[in-house]
Design a protein around this motif. Structure first.
Motif, PDB file in Angstrom:
ATOM      1  N   ILE A  55      29.601  33.598  32.981  1.00 20.08           N
ATOM      2  CA  ILE A  55      30.058  32.146  32.885  1.00 20.08           C
ATOM      3  C   ILE A  55      28.667  31.289  32.253  1.00 20.08           C
ATOM      4  O   ILE A  55      28.925  30.594  31.372  1.00 20.08           O
ATOM      5  CB  ILE A  55      30.495  31.329  34.161  1.00 20.08           C
ATOM      6  N   PHE A  56      27.694  31.393  33.124  1.00 22.90           N
ATOM      7  CA  PHE A  56      26.471  30.537  32.730  1.00 22.90           C
ATOM      8  C   PHE A  56      26.025  30.952  31.179  1.00 22.90           C
ATOM      9  O   PHE A  56      25.703  30.055  30.590  1.00 22.90           O
ATOM     10  CB  PHE A  56      25.279  30.842  33.641  1.00 22.90           C
ATOM     11  N   GLY A  96      43.487  35.367  30.421  1.00 19.61           N
ATOM     12  CA  GLY A  96      42.928  36.557  30.016  1.00 19.61           C
ATOM     13  C   GLY A  96      43.330  37.669  31.056  1.00 19.61           C
ATOM     14  O   GLY A  96      43.709  38.770  30.711  1.00 19.61           O
ATOM     15  N   ALA A  97      43.676  37.424  32.299  1.00 19.94           N
ATOM     16  CA  ALA A  97      43.938  38.384  33.228  1.00 19.94           C
ATOM     17  C   ALA A  97      45.291  38.793  32.808  1.00 19.94           C
ATOM     18  O   ALA A  97      45.775  39.997  33.042  1.00 19.94           O
ATOM     19  CB  ALA A  97      44.012  37.952  34.781  1.00 19.94           C
ATOM     20  N   ILE A 151      35.275  33.620  28.853  1.00 22.68           N
ATOM     21  CA  ILE A 151      35.210  34.941  28.070  1.00 22.68           C
ATOM     22  C   ILE A 151      33.716  35.404  28.752  1.00 22.68           C
ATOM     23  O   ILE A 151      34.319  36.659  28.925  1.00 22.68           O
ATOM     24  CB  ILE A 151      34.801  34.590  26.489  1.00 22.68           C
ATOM     25  N   GLY A 152      33.041  34.678  29.002  1.00 23.89           N
ATOM     26  CA  GLY A 152      31.797  35.516  29.689  1.00 23.89           C
ATOM     27  C   GLY A 152      32.040  36.012  31.107  1.00 23.89           C
ATOM     28  O   GLY A 152      31.588  36.800  31.398  1.00 23.89           O
ATOM     29  N   GLY A 154      39.545  45.656  35.433  1.00 23.53           N
ATOM     30  CA  GLY A 154      40.203  44.422  35.260  1.00 23.53           C
ATOM     31  C   GLY A 154      40.090  43.593  36.632  1.00 23.53           C
ATOM     32  O   GLY A 154      40.249  42.390  36.857  1.00 23.53           O
ATOM     33  N   ILE A 155      39.667  44.440  37.923  1.00 20.72           N
ATOM     34  CA  ILE A 155      39.539  43.874  38.889  1.00 20.72           C
ATOM     35  C   ILE A 155      38.605  42.660  39.317  1.00 20.72           C
ATOM     36  O   ILE A 155      38.872  41.404  39.525  1.00 20.72           O
ATOM     37  CB  ILE A 155      39.268  44.895  40.161  1.00 20.72           C
ATOM     38  N   PRO A 156      37.218  42.657  38.784  1.00 16.33           N
ATOM     39  CA  PRO A 156      36.317  41.678  38.908  1.00 16.33           C
ATOM     40  C   PRO A 156      36.488  40.395  37.792  1.00 16.33           C
ATOM     41  O   PRO A 156      35.579  39.433  37.789  1.00 16.33           O
ATOM     42  CB  PRO A 156      34.925  42.388  38.798  1.00 16.33           C
ATOM     43  N   MET A 157      37.255  40.782  36.911  1.00 16.01           N
ATOM     44  CA  MET A 157      37.497  39.767  35.894  1.00 16.01           C
ATOM     45  C   MET A 157      38.011  38.402  36.440  1.00 16.01           C
ATOM     46  O   MET A 157      37.970  37.298  35.728  1.00 16.01           O
ATOM     47  CB  MET A 157      38.414  40.453  34.949  1.00 16.01           C
TER      48      MET A 157
END
Length: 379
Positions: free
Chosen positions: A297-298, A159-160, A96-97, A120-123
């Protein structure tokens, strides 16, 4: 922590796939920028039954890739890292992060512009490359970290998939969508009736893909729906889901993804790199993947652990989570895939692909270096 036979097979195939994808990308770039470059690019634009070869690859073959992703996600939910909510929370939070922060960074650079649709590209995280680079570190990588990254990447892909279905459906043909969902409902009934033969699922799945293609919702979504309709049973080697997942590993890893890479990385490198990288969408993609992914993520996992929502896997430290977060910035397959849906301008698509390749390369190098320095060698 012991790894299942299927997970070991999955992990090893991703290691090989990552190496092959690098080779295919380099070959495609060299050919596109050689004396036969225009002919090479024209091959992928050759029309067949009303669509180019590139479109058949992206809409057809990639549906099989998404079918495999769905089967892997299903296995994780029933028998893997996601089967117990306490174990599942950490990769869920991380995913999610890793989706929210890169998207927010991209939008910050592109809000109100026509390129805002590229959020959405860098997700996305490329499972093959991320696990492939992790595998290069050998036995020093704890099994728990391998499973964490695999679960994180699979949830990330889910998610994507949701984002593609919701935000990248431009026109909706309701009747065709109802046909596709009706076939999905029929497959669920077969599942409940304990029909284990794969043939009716695969045949009906082709028709579901066809109507999904005509509906305006991206046809690859049919692959995910088919995965969840196929009987899982008890998950052993005789189960329908296991048999199909085992069968698909090699064709997807060694045929479908390499063909996708060849078709979609035929990028002509004739522009000013400084100018290309200065576009708002380029900055959004690069910053989202290189900075947003590890940061998201972190932070999400750290806050989750501090709030008692999850716990760090055994032998895994926070510096390892950060290293895995950097590997999460390898977008490649999924990022390129979303680029093709987000933009229509050929120049913007070409530039975005180049930025994705450069950003993924840097994210991979940073992740590999970080983990190599922080993971201790095991005797």
């Amino acid at each position: 922590m012991k790894l299942t036979k299927l997970f070991k097979e999955f992990f090893e195939s991703e290691k090989s796939t990552g190496i092959i994808l690098i080779g295919c990308t380099l070959i495609s770039l060299l050919l596109a920028n050689s004396a036969i470059g225009s002919n090479y690019i024209d091959i992928w634009q050759t029309q067949f039954s009303g669509h180019s070869i590139e479109q058949w690859i992206n809409d057809g073959l990639m549906a099989i890739f998404f079918l495999l992703i769905g089967l892997e996600l299903e296995r994780e939910i029933y028998h893997g890292e996601l089967s117990k909510i306490k174990n599942a929370m950490l990769p869920i939070l991380g995913a999610i992060g890793g989706i929210a922060v890169p998207a927010a960074i991209y939008i910050a650079f592109n809000y109100g512009t026509p390129e805002q649709s590229g959020s959405g590209i860098p997700m996305a995280t490329d499972i093959a490359f991320a696990l492939g680079i992790l595998s290069l570190l050998g036995k020093r990588v704890p099994n728990t970290l391998k499973v964490f990254l695999a679960a994180l990447a699979i949830i990330d892909d889910l998610g994507a998939i949701i984002i593609i279905a919701v935000f990248y459906t431009k026109t909706l043909m309701f009747t065709n969508l109802m046909y596709a969902l009706g076939i999905f409902a029929f497959l669920l009934v077969l599942n409940r009736l304990k029909v284990r033969n794969l043939i009716p699922y695969l045949v009906a799945g082709v028709f579901m893909w066809y109507f999904m293609l005509l509906s305006g919702v991206h046809a690859t979504i049919a692959g995910v729906l088919l995965a969840f309709a196929i009987p899982f049973g008890n998950g052993d080697e005789k189960s329908t889901s296991y048999i199909l997942q085992h069968f698909l590993h090699k064709p997807v890893s060694f045929v479908i993804l390499p063909i996708f890479a060849l078709a979609n990385t035929a990028i002509i490198l004739n522009g000013d790199f400084g100018e290309i990288l200065s576009h708002h969408y380029s900055i959004g993609i690069a910053t989202g993947l290189i900075v947003g992914k590890p940061l998201g993520i972190f932070l999400a996992t750290f806050i989750g652990v501090k709030l008692g929502l999850g716990k760090l896997p055994s032998r895994v430290k926070w510096k390892h989570i950060f290293g895995v977060g950097l590997l999460g910035g390898i977008g490649f397959t999924m990022s390129i895939f979303i680029t093709l849906l987000a933009f229509e301008d050929a120049t913007i698509i070409n530039n975005s692909k180049l930025v994705i390749l450069l950003s993924s390369l840097l994210a991979g190098l940073l992740g590999f270096t970080t983990l190599r320095l922080t993971l201790k060698k095991r005797k």
